[in-house]
Design a protein around this motif. Structure first.
Motif, PDB file in Angstrom:
ATOM      1  N   GLN A 179      -6.426 -11.631   8.540  1.00  0.00           N
ATOM      2  CA  GLN A 179      -5.502 -11.050   7.575  1.00  0.00           C
ATOM      3  C   GLN A 179      -5.516  -9.524   7.653  1.00  0.00           C
ATOM      4  OE1 GLN A 179      -3.426 -12.912   5.766  1.00  0.00           O
ATOM      5  NE2 GLN A 179      -4.292 -14.704   6.820  1.00  0.00           N
ATOM      6  N   PRO A 180      -4.436  -8.871   7.193  1.00  0.00           N
ATOM      7  CA  PRO A 180      -4.355  -7.407   7.255  1.00  0.00           C
ATOM      8  C   PRO A 180      -5.516  -6.692   6.573  1.00  0.00           C
ATOM      9  CG  PRO A 180      -2.218  -8.340   6.729  1.00  0.00           C
ATOM     10  CD  PRO A 180      -3.188  -9.481   6.691  1.00  0.00           C
ATOM     11  N   ASN A 181      -6.045  -7.291   5.494  1.00  0.00           N
ATOM     12  CA  ASN A 181      -7.138  -6.635   4.759  1.00  0.00           C
ATOM     13  C   ASN A 181      -8.508  -7.118   5.211  1.00  0.00           C
ATOM     14  OD1 ASN A 181      -6.904  -9.199   3.792  1.00  0.00           O
ATOM     15  ND2 ASN A 181      -7.036  -8.653   1.614  1.00  0.00           N
ATOM     16  N   ASN A 182      -8.554  -7.804   6.365  1.00  0.00           N
ATOM     17  CA  ASN A 182      -9.825  -8.301   6.890  1.00  0.00           C
ATOM     18  C   ASN A 182     -10.724  -7.129   7.272  1.00  0.00           C
ATOM     19  OD1 ASN A 182     -11.874  -9.781   8.067  1.00  0.00           O
ATOM     20  ND2 ASN A 182     -10.736 -10.171   9.961  1.00  0.00           N
ATOM     21  N   GLY A 183     -11.945  -7.125   6.777  1.00  0.00           N
ATOM     22  CA  GLY A 183     -12.868  -6.021   7.056  1.00  0.00           C
ATOM     23  C   GLY A 183     -13.470  -6.065   8.443  1.00  0.00           C
TER      24      GLY A 183
END
Length: 205
Positions: free
Chosen positions: A59-63
């Motif tokens: 996902q785009p907010n995956n760290g």
């Protein structure tokens, strides 16, 4: 009765690339960790992602958006080089390198039009000779950079740069530029004629 020791995360060896135990064979890592592996700043890692040099996962907010194996693979490709050094390493002409690129045999660095990875050049050079363009031979009578520089009243470095940029017709063979003396005569006569007429001297480009 002895109980078999269960290894927890703290018992595993520390991976030197991650600075922590590796729990899976190919872990996802953060931008910061990737910057350490690559020896680049986090901003440069973000740029590599934007240019398509590193695929982003999750996902785009995956760290942890990057696979360690892909980051290591990018590092091992080396710093991108221009086409002229690539031609020297492949011992072929600049036009041959451009043909290799057009044929899909030598990929360009994503986001560029004239850079390739040293590892790709090395791999191509290691293939059988039949897969590479035949090394061109210098035609009889062709002259070197020093002779052209003297005739045109320019420095050798300037002549080499003009040849590398394609603004002065030349052949690149075995790390040296060679020039057709007839073409140089034409350029010299045209420049002389312009000087006599008092018009601006013809540029190579």
């Amino acid at each position: 009765m002895s109980v078999e020791h269960q290894h927890g995360p703290c018992d595993l060896p520390v991976d030197p690339l991650l600075g922590q135990p590796r729990m899976v064979a190919d872990p996802r890592i953060s931008i910061t960790q990737a910057s350490v592996v690559l020896g680049k700043s986090p901003a440069q890692v973000h740029r590599f992602i934007a240019l398509g040099r590193l695929p982003r996962h999750g996902q785009p907010n995956n760290g942890r958006p990057l696979l360690l194996s892909e980051v290591v693979a990018l590092r091992d490709k080396g710093e991108p080089i221009k086409l002229v050094p690539a031609a020297r390493r492949l011992q072929c002409s600049l036009d041959d390198v451009r043909k290799l690129i057009a044929d899909g045999k030598l990929p360009l660095v994503p986001g560029t039009k004239s850079l390739v990875y040293p590892a790709d050049v090395k791999e191509l050079a290691a293939t059988s000779a039949t897969n590479l363009p035949r090394k061109p031979q210098v035609p009889d009578g062709y002259v070197g950079t020093a002779a052209v520089a003297k005739r045109l009243g320019r420095s050798e470095s300037y002549i080499r740069q003009m040849a590398a940029d394609g603004r002065l017709p030349a052949m690149f063979v075995s790390g040296r530029w060679y020039f057709d003396p007839n073409r140089i005569d034409m350029i010299e006569r045209a420049r002389h004629a312009q000087a006599v007429r008092g018009v601006p001297i013809m540029r190579f480009d």
